[in-house]
Design a protein around this motif. Structure first.
Motif, short mmCIF file in Angstrom:
data_model
loop_
_atom_site.label_atom_id
_atom_site.label_comp_id
_atom_site.label_asym_id
_atom_site.label_seq_id
_atom_site.Cartn_x
_atom_site.Cartn_y
_atom_site.Cartn_z
N LYS A 38 -2.73 -3.96 8.30
CA LYS A 38 -2.50 -4.20 6.15
C LYS A 38 -1.54 -2.89 4.74
O LYS A 38 -0.31 -2.89 4.41
CB LYS A 38 -3.16 -4.95 5.66
CG LYS A 38 -3.05 -5.67 4.01
CD LYS A 38 -3.93 -6.02 3.54
CE LYS A 38 -3.91 -7.08 2.21
NZ LYS A 38 -5.21 -7.57 1.67
N GLU A 39 -2.54 -2.36 5.15
CA GLU A 39 -2.19 -0.63 4.73
C GLU A 39 -1.04 0.21 4.73
O GLU A 39 -0.45 0.73 4.34
CB GLU A 39 -3.52 0.28 4.72
CG GLU A 39 -4.27 -0.71 4.15
CD GLU A 39 -6.11 0.26 4.58
OE1 GLU A 39 -7.04 0.27 3.31
OE2 GLU A 39 -6.12 0.62 5.28
N VAL A 40 -1.05 -0.25 6.06
CA VAL A 40 0.57 0.48 7.09
C VAL A 40 1.63 -0.36 6.65
O VAL A 40 2.93 0.38 5.72
CB VAL A 40 0.54 0.89 8.14
CG1 VAL A 40 2.52 0.91 8.56
CG2 VAL A 40 -0.60 1.12 8.80
N ALA A 41 1.49 -1.59 6.34
CA ALA A 41 2.65 -2.35 5.49
C ALA A 41 3.04 -2.01 4.13
O ALA A 41 3.89 -2.03 4.07
CB ALA A 41 2.50 -3.96 5.09
N GLU A 42 1.92 -1.64 3.66
CA GLU A 42 1.46 -1.95 1.82
C GLU A 42 2.26 -0.90 1.85
O GLU A 42 3.07 -0.40 -0.15
CB GLU A 42 0.43 -1.66 1.09
CG GLU A 42 -0.12 -3.15 1.10
CD GLU A 42 -2.29 -3.31 0.64
OE1 GLU A 42 -1.81 -2.07 1.00
OE2 GLU A 42 -2.47 -4.40 0.26
N VAL A 82 5.33 -4.35 11.25
CA VAL A 82 4.54 -3.68 11.78
C VAL A 82 4.55 -4.07 12.49
O VAL A 82 4.29 -3.62 13.99
CB VAL A 82 3.38 -3.56 10.49
CG1 VAL A 82 2.34 -2.49 11.36
CG2 VAL A 82 3.30 -2.66 8.84
N SER A 83 3.46 -5.43 12.83
CA SER A 83 3.01 -6.20 14.24
C SER A 83 4.63 -5.51 15.65
O SER A 83 4.23 -5.81 16.45
CB SER A 83 2.76 -6.90 13.86
OG SER A 83 2.52 -7.39 14.97
N ARG A 84 5.64 -6.15 14.53
CA ARG A 84 6.96 -6.13 15.69
C ARG A 84 6.92 -4.50 16.04
O ARG A 84 7.75 -3.94 16.96
CB ARG A 84 8.05 -6.84 15.22
CG ARG A 84 8.06 -8.01 14.69
CD ARG A 84 9.56 -8.88 14.25
NE ARG A 84 10.06 -8.83 13.04
CZ ARG A 84 9.68 -9.00 11.78
NH1 ARG A 84 8.50 -9.97 11.81
NH2 ARG A 84 9.97 -8.69 10.91
N TYR A 85 6.76 -3.68 14.89
CA TYR A 85 7.10 -1.94 15.29
C TYR A 85 5.91 -1.86 16.46
O TYR A 85 6.35 -1.09 17.56
CB TYR A 85 6.94 -1.47 14.70
CG TYR A 85 6.71 -0.13 14.62
CD1 TYR A 85 7.92 0.44 14.26
CD2 TYR A 85 5.12 0.54 14.90
CE1 TYR A 85 7.93 2.53 14.71
CE2 TYR A 85 5.93 2.24 14.82
CZ TYR A 85 6.79 2.71 15.01
OH TYR A 85 6.78 4.62 15.09
N PHE A 86 4.87 -2.24 16.52
CA PHE A 86 4.14 -1.82 17.88
C PHE A 86 4.45 -2.32 18.39
O PHE A 86 4.08 -2.29 19.81
CB PHE A 86 2.42 -1.74 17.23
CG PHE A 86 2.16 -0.42 15.93
CD1 PHE A 86 2.51 0.54 16.28
CD2 PHE A 86 1.75 -1.14 14.81
CE1 PHE A 86 1.88 1.78 15.82
CE2 PHE A 86 1.68 -0.47 13.43
CZ PHE A 86 1.40 1.28 14.24
#
Length: 327
Positions: free
Chosen positions: A4-8, A17-21
């Motif tokens: 969530k913090e990465v997304a923000e 972000v989930s799709r990125y990983f």
């Protein structure tokens, strides 16, 4: 740091972000923004948390008997290519020839919530059969043809029959150098193909000169020395693997033999070294990368459809004879 913090910080959604990983579809702009945040903060996703949340770890266990095996590395390459398309990582374990470790690894991989297992180059034992039958995650075997187990294997018997027929058509005193028959493919099936060719040539299988080697070039060299002592009249050698053939080739040359004038030699595997030996080695090409690729496809189907009762696939691959300078 959390997803969530990465997304923000990247000003994207948590789904992005989930799709990125996970290697999913993502615009180049979003991918760059997420990457910048991840690298700046040295962020790595918590695999255990992901497993607990989704029930999927994104990891496949692979069990091999030997690290230095050329054929295993090629099967592994084909397997990883297929798994990488779906964003899977592998956990690689090596038994170093200790069969009891296969059972230990299979059990620990289930406890570690891996999604599937690929077991390479094994031999079936009662304990292993029971362990595979009780395994709670999909498992696929490569290199062996086992009943009631999904597997991808080579046509070892026909390949060696074909090779032996070619050698027997050119040579009169042919010796077979194989491996211990505890290995159903390299040991039993390849020898069976050779003996079939001898039988058709009018030679009783009991009378076929045979020497046992281990899988290494060093073992092949020792077998080559034994060949020179026991069968000095030999003018042809059929080896169960390229590694063995390379060792035999060196032993013959050290003894002053000219290849192929004095004695012809063949192997199995089409390893990179076959093209730099002098002469180049006649061999059986087995499709190792395809084996790994097909095994990966089979395993992914079993993972994707856990509630479907699948027929047990036992997939036999072809081969090719590569006739070069050694016969």
């Amino acid at each position: 740091m959390t997803i969530k913090e990465v997304a923000e910080l990247a000003e994207v959604s948590t789904a992005a972000v989930s799709r990125y990983f996970n290697g999913g579809s993502l615009s180049e702009d979003k991918r760059k923004r997420i990457k910048k945040v991840v690298e700046k903060n040295a962020y790595m996703p918590n695999v255990m948390a992901k497993t607990m949340r989704t029930g999927r770890s994104g990891q496949i266990g692979v069990i091999i008997p030997r690290i230095q095996s050329h054929s295993m590395s090629r099967v592994l390459s084909g397997l990883m290519e297929k798994l990488d398309e779906r964003g899977y990582n592998i956990i690689l374990c090596c038994t170093f020839g200790k069969r009891e470790k296969e059972v230990q690894f299979i059990n620990s991989m289930q406890q570690g919530r891996l999604e599937g297992i690929v077991l390479m180059g094994t031999s079936m034992t009662p304990m292993l059969r029971e362990t595979i039958a009780d395994c709670t995650i999909p498992i696929v075997v490569t290199g062996q043809n086992f009943k009631n187990v999904p597997c991808v294997y080579h046509d070892d018997e026909t390949a060696m029959y074909d090779m032996a027929k070619r050698v027997l058509a050119k040579r009169k005193n042919v010796v077979f150098i194989g491996v211990d028959e505890s290995d159903p493919a390299t040991g039993k099936a390849r020898k069976k193909g050779v003996l079939k060719a001898f039988r058709e040539a009018g030679v009783d299988p009991e009378d076929v000169p045979c020497i046992i080697s281990d899988y290494s070039a060093e073992g092949g060299y020792i077998a080559g020395q034994e060949l020179l002592k026991k069968y000095p009249q030999a003018d042809g050698v059929i080896c169960a693997s390229d590694h063995i053939a390379h060792g035999v080739l060196r032993a013959l040359k050290d003894a002053g033999k000219k290849i192929p004038k004095d004695i012809g030699i063949t192997g199995v595997g089409d390893s990179w070294a076959d093209m730099i030996t002098n002469p180049t080695l006649t061999t059986v090409e087995l499709f190792y990368e395809e084996c790994g690729n097909v095994a990966g496809t089979l395993l992914l189907r079993l993972i994707d459809e856990p509630d479907v009762t699948h027929a047990i696939d036992r997939i036999k691959l072809g081969y090719s004879i590569l006739e070069r300078g050694s016969i």
